[in-house]
Scaffold this motif. Structure first.
Motif, PDB file in Angstrom:
ATOM      1  N   PHE A   1      -9.888  -3.472  -6.477  1.00 18.07           N
ATOM      2  CA  PHE A   1      -9.406  -3.855  -7.815  1.00 18.07           C
ATOM      3  C   PHE A   1     -10.562  -4.258  -8.703  1.00 18.07           C
ATOM      4  O   PHE A   1     -10.629  -3.863  -9.869  1.00 18.07           O
ATOM      5  CB  PHE A   1      -8.394  -5.000  -7.716  1.00 18.07           C
ATOM      6  N   ARG A   2     -11.473  -5.036  -8.173  1.00 20.97           N
ATOM      7  CA  ARG A   2     -12.588  -5.500  -8.998  1.00 20.97           C
ATOM      8  C   ARG A   2     -13.514  -4.338  -9.373  1.00 20.97           C
ATOM      9  O   ARG A   2     -14.131  -4.351 -10.440  1.00 20.97           O
ATOM     10  CB  ARG A   2     -13.369  -6.597  -8.270  1.00 20.97           C
ATOM     11  N   ALA A   3     -13.573  -3.320  -8.544  1.00 20.50           N
ATOM     12  CA  ALA A   3     -14.432  -2.180  -8.844  1.00 20.50           C
ATOM     13  C   ALA A   3     -13.764  -1.185  -9.789  1.00 20.50           C
ATOM     14  O   ALA A   3     -14.405  -0.645 -10.692  1.00 20.50           O
ATOM     15  CB  ALA A   3     -14.829  -1.479  -7.554  1.00 20.50           C
ATOM     16  N   GLY A   4     -12.467  -0.943  -9.593  1.00 22.53           N
ATOM     17  CA  GLY A   4     -11.801   0.117 -10.346  1.00 22.53           C
ATOM     18  C   GLY A   4     -10.724  -0.326 -11.305  1.00 22.53           C
ATOM     19  O   GLY A   4     -10.312   0.437 -12.183  1.00 22.53           O
ATOM     20  N   GLY A   5     -10.209  -1.556 -11.140  1.00 25.33           N
ATOM     21  CA  GLY A   5      -9.221  -2.085 -12.069  1.00 25.33           C
ATOM     22  C   GLY A   5      -7.820  -1.558 -11.896  1.00 25.33           C
ATOM     23  O   GLY A   5      -6.965  -1.786 -12.767  1.00 25.33           O
ATOM     24  N   ASP A   6      -7.522  -0.863 -10.790  1.00 28.50           N
ATOM     25  CA  ASP A   6      -6.172  -0.353 -10.568  1.00 28.50           C
ATOM     26  C   ASP A   6      -5.278  -1.504 -10.112  1.00 28.50           C
ATOM     27  O   ASP A   6      -5.479  -2.075  -9.039  1.00 28.50           O
ATOM     28  CB  ASP A   6      -6.188   0.752  -9.515  1.00 28.50           C
ATOM     29  N   VAL A   7      -4.295  -1.844 -10.921  1.00 27.02           N
ATOM     30  CA  VAL A   7      -3.455  -3.007 -10.618  1.00 27.02           C
ATOM     31  C   VAL A   7      -2.685  -2.834  -9.322  1.00 27.02           C
ATOM     32  O   VAL A   7      -2.259  -3.816  -8.706  1.00 27.02           O
ATOM     33  CB  VAL A   7      -2.511  -3.311 -11.798  1.00 27.02           C
ATOM     34  N   ALA A   8      -2.501  -1.588  -8.859  1.00 21.32           N
ATOM     35  CA  ALA A   8      -1.820  -1.383  -7.580  1.00 21.32           C
ATOM     36  C   ALA A   8      -2.563  -2.080  -6.449  1.00 21.32           C
ATOM     37  O   ALA A   8      -1.944  -2.582  -5.498  1.00 21.32           O
ATOM     38  CB  ALA A   8      -1.690   0.108  -7.289  1.00 21.32           C
ATOM     39  N   ASP A   9      -3.888  -2.138  -6.551  1.00 22.48           N
ATOM     40  CA  ASP A   9      -4.660  -2.852  -5.528  1.00 22.48           C
ATOM     41  C   ASP A   9      -4.417  -4.347  -5.608  1.00 22.48           C
ATOM     42  O   ASP A   9      -4.322  -5.026  -4.582  1.00 22.48           O
ATOM     43  CB  ASP A   9      -6.155  -2.555  -5.699  1.00 22.48           C
ATOM     44  N   LEU A  10      -4.298  -4.885  -6.814  1.00 23.74           N
ATOM     45  CA  LEU A  10      -4.026  -6.314  -6.947  1.00 23.74           C
ATOM     46  C   LEU A  10      -2.635  -6.643  -6.427  1.00 23.74           C
ATOM     47  O   LEU A  10      -2.429  -7.657  -5.752  1.00 23.74           O
ATOM     48  CB  LEU A  10      -4.150  -6.726  -8.414  1.00 23.74           C
TER      49      LEU A  10
ATOM     50  N   VAL B   1      -2.856  -5.321 -16.144  1.00 18.57           N
ATOM     51  CA  VAL B   1      -2.641  -6.183 -14.973  1.00 18.57           C
ATOM     52  C   VAL B   1      -1.161  -6.413 -14.716  1.00 18.57           C
ATOM     53  O   VAL B   1      -0.782  -7.325 -13.979  1.00 18.57           O
ATOM     54  CB  VAL B   1      -3.390  -7.528 -15.108  1.00 18.57           C
ATOM     55  N   THR B   2      -0.311  -5.581 -15.303  1.00 18.34           N
ATOM     56  CA  THR B   2       1.131  -5.680 -15.092  1.00 18.34           C
ATOM     57  C   THR B   2       1.519  -4.894 -13.844  1.00 18.34           C
ATOM     58  O   THR B   2       1.190  -3.706 -13.740  1.00 18.34           O
ATOM     59  CB  THR B   2       1.901  -5.126 -16.302  1.00 18.34           C
ATOM     60  N   PRO B   3       2.207  -5.511 -12.895  1.00 13.58           N
ATOM     61  CA  PRO B   3       2.623  -4.768 -11.697  1.00 13.58           C
ATOM     62  C   PRO B   3       3.417  -3.519 -12.078  1.00 13.58           C
ATOM     63  O   PRO B   3       4.277  -3.555 -12.958  1.00 13.58           O
ATOM     64  CB  PRO B   3       3.511  -5.773 -10.955  1.00 13.58           C
ATOM     65  N   GLY B   4       3.099  -2.419 -11.416  1.00 10.11           N
ATOM     66  CA  GLY B   4       3.781  -1.165 -11.705  1.00 10.11           C
ATOM     67  C   GLY B   4       3.179  -0.367 -12.839  1.00 10.11           C
ATOM     68  O   GLY B   4       3.688   0.703 -13.181  1.00 10.11           O
ATOM     69  N   CYS B   5       2.103  -0.871 -13.440  1.00 12.11           N
ATOM     70  CA  CYS B   5       1.438  -0.145 -14.525  1.00 12.11           C
ATOM     71  C   CYS B   5       1.129   1.283 -14.067  1.00 12.11           C
ATOM     72  O   CYS B   5       0.483   1.499 -13.049  1.00 12.11           O
ATOM     73  CB  CYS B   5       0.152  -0.865 -14.920  1.00 12.11           C
ATOM     74  N   GLN B   6       1.625   2.256 -14.834  1.00 13.58           N
ATOM     75  CA  GLN B   6       1.467   3.660 -14.470  1.00 13.58           C
ATOM     76  C   GLN B   6       0.267   4.272 -15.192  1.00 13.58           C
ATOM     77  O   GLN B   6      -0.300   3.683 -16.111  1.00 13.58           O
ATOM     78  CB  GLN B   6       2.752   4.422 -14.816  1.00 13.58           C
TER      79      GLN B   6
END
Length: 365
Positions: free
Chosen positions: A41-50, A325-330
């Motif tokens: 998440f910290r490297a790529g910013g994909d909220v799915a990882d968070l 950072v919203t869960p489910g962000c597509q």
């Protein structure tokens, strides 16, 4: 939360990324997969990882700290975006110069277009009484709610924003100072810490949002008074909205007062309260997976409205950062949000440097 995040954070160094990589590479670490997701998440910013960090199959105090570490120094996950309105820039300069001993008096100023009611009120909290002339309210009018709703904290008398709710009680202000004196370490810890605010009457919570009581008398806010005195007002509103998440917690979510209040505020007049309310809804979505699609849809709808406006929307960037950072962000949501941030970055690069002695106010001694 079984172990306080502050206690767990003391176990690590100041290099969050190095600590996360060490845990991700340690075969004996019981939450290695969560640590790997935090690193990604910290490297790529994909909220799915968070989300994967939060949804670890064996949640405990350590997964809470991994979540906080993943969001360290990230907008909304660790701190609220700074105010960006012209009027708050002026207030910050006036307030900081006063805090450093300058006898600066601001008597009036003009705005080319209306700005957020909270920003106008925060400015006056810093500067004192102030005549503000607004040249116009371009379409879509900032004073008009995006959707009709039962709950609102602002109303307008012509150009002038006024609280639509009663003044909060002194006890509510004291509790706000106790709870909200520091930024949250993560939305999850913020939710837990905000629980006492949820015990306040709803009228008090709404009153805090509009009447904007001043900051607590602590070292942090004495220091920030010398640079960005309006930031307290930007930070306190999301704290209050986290408190609203605790209001009448026994009510079923779909018909609950807490849901209705937050949705109405999110789609009310364009204001800091809008993204503060959405932040609380995003926090609820992390905690309750069943809410994630509804909340994603709400955040995207509010962001779309900001993007569609053919004028400056001062909360547009913060809405874009919240979307990411919203869960489910597509992927389509991310594309829209990133386009907003890319455009804002380009605008910043293209903006000319102001003359060194430029002044936006009338002053006296």
């Amino acid at each position: 939360m079984s172990v306080k995040i502050a206690t767990l954070r003391a176990m690590f160094s100041e290099d969050v990324d190095a600590d996360l990589r060490q845990m991700a590479d340690d075969p004996s670490f019981p939450h290695r997969d969560a640590a790997r997701h935090a690193v990604r998440f910290r490297a790529g910013g994909d909220v799915a990882d968070l989300v994967a960090v939060h949804d670890d199959p064996h949640p405990c105090g350590m997964t809470d700290i991994l979540f906080a570490m993943a969001g360290a120094k990230r907008h909304w996950l660790n701190w609220v975006p700074m105010p960006s309105e012209a009027i708050t820039n002026i207030a910050n300069e006036v307030g900081s110069r006063r805090a450093q001993g300058e006898e600066l008096v601001l008597t009036g100023l003009g705005l080319s277009a209306g700005e957020a009611a909270s920003a106008v009120t925060a400015c006056r909290r810093v500067t004192g009484p102030l005549d503000i002339a607004v040249a116009g309210f371009p379409h879509p009018d900032i004073r008009v709610p995006l959707r009709p709703g039962r709950y609102a904290v602002w109303r307008y008398d012509g150009d002038e924003p006024l609280p639509a709710v009663a003044v909060p009680s002194p006890a509510a202000v004291a509790l706000l100072h106790e709870v909200a004196g520091e930024p949250w370490q993560s939305p999850l810890s913020g939710y837990t810490k905000a629980a006492p605010l949820g015990e306040l009457p709803l009228d008090d919570l709404l009153g805090l949002l509009a009447h904007l009581p001043g900051p607590p008398d602590t070292g942090r806010w004495q220091h920030l008074a010398k640079s960005t005195p309006t930031y307290w007002y930007r930070l306190m509103q999301p704290w209050v909205c986290l408190g609203i998440l605790h209001h009448a917690a026994g009510e079923p979510w779909p018909t609950s007062t807490r849901r209705q209040v937050l949705v109405d505020l999110a789609f009310g007049v364009e204001d800091w309260v809008s993204d503060a309310a959405l932040f609380a809804l995003v926090t609820a979505a992390y905690r309750t997976p069943e809410l994630r699609e509804e909340v994603r849809t709400l955040v995207r709808a509010r962001l779309d409205a900001a993007v569609a406006a053919r004028r400056a929307v001062t909360i547009e960037e913060s809405l874009a950062k919240l979307m990411l950072v919203t869960p489910g962000c597509q992927s389509v949501d991310r594309t829209v949000a990133q386009a907003v941030l890319d455009r804002a970055e380009q605008d910043d690069e293209d903006e000319p440097v102001a003359p060194a002695k430029r002044r936006w106010w009338q002053r006296g001694r």
